[in-house]
Scaffold this motif. Structure first.
Motif, PDB file in Angstrom:
ATOM      1  N   VAL A  50       0.866  -1.172   0.000  1.00 29.71           N
ATOM      2  CA  VAL A  50       0.000   0.000   0.000  1.00 29.71           C
ATOM      3  C   VAL A  50       0.908   1.228   0.000  1.00 29.71           C
ATOM      4  CG1 VAL A  50      -1.714   1.329   1.272  1.00 29.71           C
ATOM      5  CG2 VAL A  50      -1.887  -1.173   1.217  1.00 29.71           C
ATOM      6  N   ASP A  51       0.813   2.030  -1.041  1.00 31.67           N
ATOM      7  CA  ASP A  51       1.663   3.218  -1.167  1.00 31.67           C
ATOM      8  C   ASP A  51       3.131   2.915  -0.865  1.00 31.67           C
ATOM      9  OD1 ASP A  51      -0.421   4.757  -1.954  1.00 31.67           O
ATOM     10  OD2 ASP A  51      -0.559   5.960  -0.111  1.00 31.67           O
ATOM     11  N   ASP A  52       3.698   1.926  -1.464  1.00 32.84           N
ATOM     12  CA  ASP A  52       5.121   1.577  -1.348  1.00 32.84           C
ATOM     13  C   ASP A  52       5.516   0.867  -0.060  1.00 32.84           C
ATOM     14  OD1 ASP A  52       5.392   2.828  -3.801  1.00 32.84           O
ATOM     15  OD2 ASP A  52       5.836   4.768  -2.856  1.00 32.84           O
ATOM     16  N   LYS A  53       4.559   0.650   0.869  1.00 31.41           N
ATOM     17  CA  LYS A  53       4.895  -0.040   2.120  1.00 31.41           C
ATOM     18  C   LYS A  53       4.206  -1.412   2.144  1.00 31.41           C
ATOM     19  CE  LYS A  53       7.106   3.118   4.755  1.00 31.41           C
ATOM     20  NZ  LYS A  53       6.800   4.360   4.157  1.00 31.41           N
ATOM     21  N   PRO A  54       4.901  -2.460   2.605  1.00 28.50           N
ATOM     22  CA  PRO A  54       4.234  -3.757   2.737  1.00 28.50           C
ATOM     23  C   PRO A  54       3.284  -3.740   3.928  1.00 28.50           C
ATOM     24  CG  PRO A  54       6.459  -3.889   3.624  1.00 28.50           C
ATOM     25  CD  PRO A  54       6.305  -2.494   3.064  1.00 28.50           C
ATOM     26  N   VAL A  55       2.092  -4.264   3.749  1.00 23.62           N
ATOM     27  CA  VAL A  55       1.148  -4.368   4.875  1.00 23.62           C
ATOM     28  C   VAL A  55       0.564  -5.785   4.894  1.00 23.62           C
ATOM     29  CG1 VAL A  55       0.504  -1.926   4.761  1.00 23.62           C
ATOM     30  CG2 VAL A  55      -0.927  -3.635   3.614  1.00 23.62           C
ATOM     31  N   PHE A  56       0.120  -6.191   6.065  1.00 24.37           N
ATOM     32  CA  PHE A  56      -0.629  -7.437   6.190  1.00 24.37           C
ATOM     33  C   PHE A  56      -2.072  -7.102   5.818  1.00 24.37           C
ATOM     34  CE2 PHE A  56       2.621  -8.024   9.688  1.00 24.37           C
ATOM     35  CZ  PHE A  56       3.413  -8.900   8.980  1.00 24.37           C
ATOM     36  N   SER A  57      -2.545  -7.571   4.670  1.00 29.76           N
ATOM     37  CA  SER A  57      -3.875  -7.143   4.232  1.00 29.76           C
ATOM     38  C   SER A  57      -4.978  -7.741   5.105  1.00 29.76           C
ATOM     39  CB  SER A  57      -4.102  -7.496   2.755  1.00 29.76           C
ATOM     40  OG  SER A  57      -4.051  -8.897   2.558  1.00 29.76           O
TER      41      SER A  57
END
Lengths: 399, 157
Positions: free
Chosen positions: B52-59
């Motif tokens: 999300v916007d260049d950052k990894p997130v746990f969806s």
């Protein structure tokens, strides 16, 4: 007063120590949390290089392995003891007070000798000191001598006869090697602990280091069992688990005999507040209106998997309800917000709670709504104030 | 139900979602993007990782509400079976998958690393990837695959 101190002659690295002394030394070094600052993440044990961000600039911890060139291999015991008690390096230069010699000076000569033996017996690591980036005028080391003149007063502790042996041991650990006041006391404008305010609460790395006074009598009071478990990195019903800079400290205490945590708990729980507790009073103007419904929805989508009443971690693993944690009970939202943004990272090789960071998953509006909703559950009488500015500040600090 | 517009892999998607739905469910159940996997649902395993916007997130723990105006990218954006992207090709070349369940998440976390730091050393890769777990134990091959792209010259991505 001297702005210059003589060097103490270098020696050949000492190697012969008996095993009983080395075992005692390992325990002293653990109580002093030396490795917490003197080992950088991913770096070699005690080889230094951890950045300490202070209001006066950035310092790097030094190499205290017995490497003769880049560590303390050439230090004699008198040189080591002078550093521990007076904050002076073997070659005579002043050490910055981020090194807690104001507390270590209360340690017994025996403990200091044991710590020395332990450090000297470890593997030597060739790791030169990193260049400090201190701001003017703090980049002029001799000025530390003025600071010492003002603040280097602590005397050795004499046991209090009316108190138990455990209490006296706890006091020694807290006021001496454990240097709890280093974080848990407010600092004055030149970075010294404010006089008469020892353990009244401070700040470290953007986290709130809560007051350690009146812990037995405050609203969310600590029992001895709770505090012992907390100090040993366990998850405690009614308070939660140590996070942020307290995490490595508690992991360190968990490696020590339980009697040490029990002693610290006995001493801390005997401390009373000197003044009435000054919790933030809710100022009607600064409590932001927040959408409780959106807070509840955010909790459901981001937090409930672990923190809802029926979540497996709650039912099987005994995690406390969030509204009963110190972070949500605290007058300041800072530790709650820091925990959500940064999570609780895993410690390699150690079982324990972990929490993912939510910095990229929740924006400031969402985090404000979530914090406000959870605070409403925990302390409906006392909403947190200034949430969005605190969140913004914490995000800036991270950069 | 609440209307939410998600920008996924470069296209705007107008959806009607439960207001407390995590992103993973919207991707899989509403958009048919089945790359990101449900592993633990607790943000502890990384199988659901997206950018999300260049950052990894746990969806699985990222609410859809609040993602409007942000750019979501899933493994489907990296390439196709016929034309795999550089990182996907490296995973194939190094045979970095056993069962494959974690791989979409591994790829997206690695992608975000290489976009912000094109030539990370192995220690950096290990630290950055620590949040994603592989139960088959292909971590060493995964690290090799990422290192392979990291060693390539120019902007391989």
């Amino acid at each position: 007063m001297l702005m210059w101190r003589p060097a103490i002659a270098s020696i050949e690295r000492l190697r012969a120590f008996d095993s009983a002394q080395l075992q005692r030394g390992a325990r002293v070094v653990e109580t002093g949390d030396c490795a917490v600052c003197h080992t950088r993440p991913g770096g070699q044990y005690m080889a230094g290089g951890l950045a300490l961000v202070t209001p006066f600039g950035t310092l790097y911890s030094t190499n205290i392995t017995p490497d003769p060139q880049t560590g303390i291999g050439q230090w004699s015991l008198p040189a080591f003891e002078r550093a521990m008690r007076e904050g002076v390096s073997r070659d005579g230069h002043f050490l910055y007070p981020a090194f807690p010699y104001v507390h270590y000076r209360r340690m017994t000569a025996g403990d200091i000798a044991d710590a020395y033996a332990y450090l000297m017996s470890g593997p030597a690591v060739d790791s030169p000191a990193m260049q400090n980036r201190m701001n003017f005028p703090m980049n002029i080391r001799p000025l530390v001598s003025f600071w010492n003149l003002l603040f280097l007063h602590a005397k050795p502790l004499t046991p209090v006869a009316q108190q138990s042996e455990a209490w006296n041991r706890g006091r020694y650990l807290v006021e001496g090697p454990g240097h709890c006041a280093g974080c848990h006391s407010p600092l004055n404008l030149i970075g010294a602990e404010k006089s008469g305010k020892s353990l009244a609460g401070g700040a470290v790395d953007g986290w709130e280091a809560p007051s350690l006074l009146g812990m037995a009598s405050r609203a969310n009071a600590w029992s001895s069992d709770q505090l012992v478990s907390y100090l040993r990195a366990e998850v405690v019903d009614g308070h939660g688990t140590a996070a942020g800079p307290m995490r490595p400290v508690s992991l360190s205490l968990a490696r020590l005999p339980v009697s040490d945590a029990e002693a610290i708990a006995e001493y801390l729980l005997s401390l009373q507040t000197k003044a009435a507790i000054t919790e933030n009073q809710p100022g009607a103007a600064s409590v932001e209106p927040s959408d409780q419904a959106s807070g509840a929805q955010l909790f459901a989508s981001a937090c409930a998997g672990c923190h809802a009443p029926a979540a497996p971690m709650r039912e099987i693993d005994g995690r406390p309800a969030l509204d009963r944690t110190s972070a949500l009970q605290a007058p300041s939202a800072r530790n709650f917000l820091k925990t959500v943004l940064e999570g609780v990272p895993a410690t390699p090789g150690v079982p324990g709670p972990i929490m993912p960071p939510f910095a990229a998953s929740l924006d400031n509006v969402q985090l404000t709504a979530l914090a406000s909703y959870l605070r409403q559950q925990a302390r409906p009488d006392q909403p947190w104030t200034g949430l969005s500015s605190t969140i913004e500040a914490i995000r800036q600090e991270k950069k | 139900m609440t209307p939410v517009t998600l920008n996924v892999n470069g296209s705007a998607q107008a959806l009607e979602l439960e207001p407390d739905m995590p992103l993973l469910y919207a991707l899989r159940n509403h958009l048919g993007l089945n790359g990101a996997k449900y592993g633990c649902g607790l943000g502890q395993c990384g199988a659901c990782t997206v950018i999300v916007d260049d950052k990894p997130v746990f969806s699985c723990v990222t609410p859809c509400a609040g993602l409007e105006g942000k750019k979501v990218r899933t493994v489907e954006s990296l390439g196709t079976a016929e034309r795999p992207g550089p990182l996907q090709k490296a995973f194939i070349d190094k045979q970095a998958a056993q069962c494959g369940y974690c791989i979409a998440g591994m790829l997206m976390r690695a992608q975000s690393l290489l976009e912000s730091n094109p030539h990370p050393d192995e220690q950096t890769i290990r630290e950055y990837m620590a949040g994603n777990l592989c139960r088959c134990g292909t971590h060493l091959r995964i690290i090799e695959a990422i290192s392979l792209v990291a060693r390539q010259h120019g902007s391989a991505l």
